[in-house]
Design a protein around this motif. Structure first.
Motif: not given
Ligand SMILES: [Zn+2]
Length: 304
Positions: A218-225, A280-285, A287-291
């Protein structure tokens, strides 16, 4: 002064969102503005609560006159009782839920609301020493509690959790539906880090437990409080292990359904699939995959 009550922040009326940060946004949300009150204007009931041991949390100095605070002025937060909250309300005020408005607040306001909420959540559950049970006192602008019996300092706690975007050999994304959610809501797999684990080990274990899928590196992509009440979400992307062809096996406890999504499937507004909210970070991840940004799903009545 930022005022919290039961985890909500005092704001200017009409600025509350009508979506919960997870569901479809069914109407435009006005830009919410926190109602930061000058200390001198606080009702007597609030001043009395502070005098009787209420926590006055120091949030630092305003850089550029955020939300009506003069540049360079110190900013504080308080958390008030029901009675004091009622005394603070006016026809021009309302209470904001961070989950609803995080994406719509400006960065500074989202930052100090999150910081204050996380810290007051900690105060609420650490009124007594975990070692000897003595009542603790507040120090250092609300950032430390002290046990007077043992003379030890107690600091705010944050519980790390991992959240993982998993991609298969066909570049599809794995999403799961949680037992606690409404039907057709999907998100990434996530879970708390256990004592003794690295973040990466936690990601591998959680994914295997919840889905049966084995991931590599697994590769780190970011974090969120995520102060509900005290988490830090640590985001990863991972690929399915080539040596372990994925056989989806929802744990049946937390995760009831698992599905691989192509980009077409996830962007199809007619699918009715509900994705995590934009804050949410879930949404960000996802959308990162989606592009790029994903459209909000159509409300059910519009699909019919
Ligand atoms: Zn103690």
């Amino acid at each position: 002064m930022l005022v919290l009550h039961r985890g909500q922040a005092l704001a200017l009326s009409g600025s509350n969102g009508d979506h919960d940060g997870f569901g479809p946004r069914v109407a435009p949300v006005a830009h919410p503005v926190l109602d930061l009150r000058p200390t001198a204007s606080l009702p007597a009931l609030v001043t009395e609560e502070l005098a009787q041991g209420g926590v006055r949390l120091y949030l630092g100095r305003s850089l550029d006159g955020d939300d009506g605070v003069a540049a360079g002025a110190p900013l504080f937060a308080i958390s008030v009782t029901d009675a004091a909250a009622a005394a603070l309300e006016s026809p021009t005020s309302s209470w904001l839920n961070l989950r609803m408005v995080a994406a719509d607040l400006d960065d500074a306001a989202a930052g100090f609301f999150t910081e204050a909420l996380a810290t007051f959540n900690w105060h609420a559950t650490h009124t007594h020493c975990p070692r000897c049970g003595a009542a603790t006192t507040v120090e250092s602008g609300g950032w430390v509690r002290r046990c007077p019996v043992q003379d030890i300092e107690l600091f705010p706690r944050t519980d790390p959790a991992v959240i993982v975007g998993i991609v298969d050999a066909a570049d599809r994304l794995l999403l799961g539906s949680n037992a606690l959610w409404e039907n057709n809501r999907f998100s990434l797999l996530a879970g708390f880090v256990e004592p003794g684990e690295s973040l990466e080990a936690a990601a591998v274990r959680e994914v295997a437990e919840e889905s049966g899928v084995v991931i590599d590196d697994p590769e780190y992509v970011g974090s969120q409080p995520w102060p509900f009440p005290a988490s830090l979400m640590v985001g990863f992307m991972a690929r399915v292990s080539a040596e372990h062809p994925p056989v989806l096996r929802p744990d049946g406890d937390e995760i009831l359904e698992l599905r691989w999504f192509t980009r077409e499937q996830i962007a199809d507004p007619a699918s009715g699939v509900l994705l995590p909210g934009s804050a949410s970070i879930a949404r960000a991840i996802i959308e990162r995959w989606f592009g790029g940004p994903l459209p909000e799903p159509m409300p059910a009545e519009a699909r019919a």
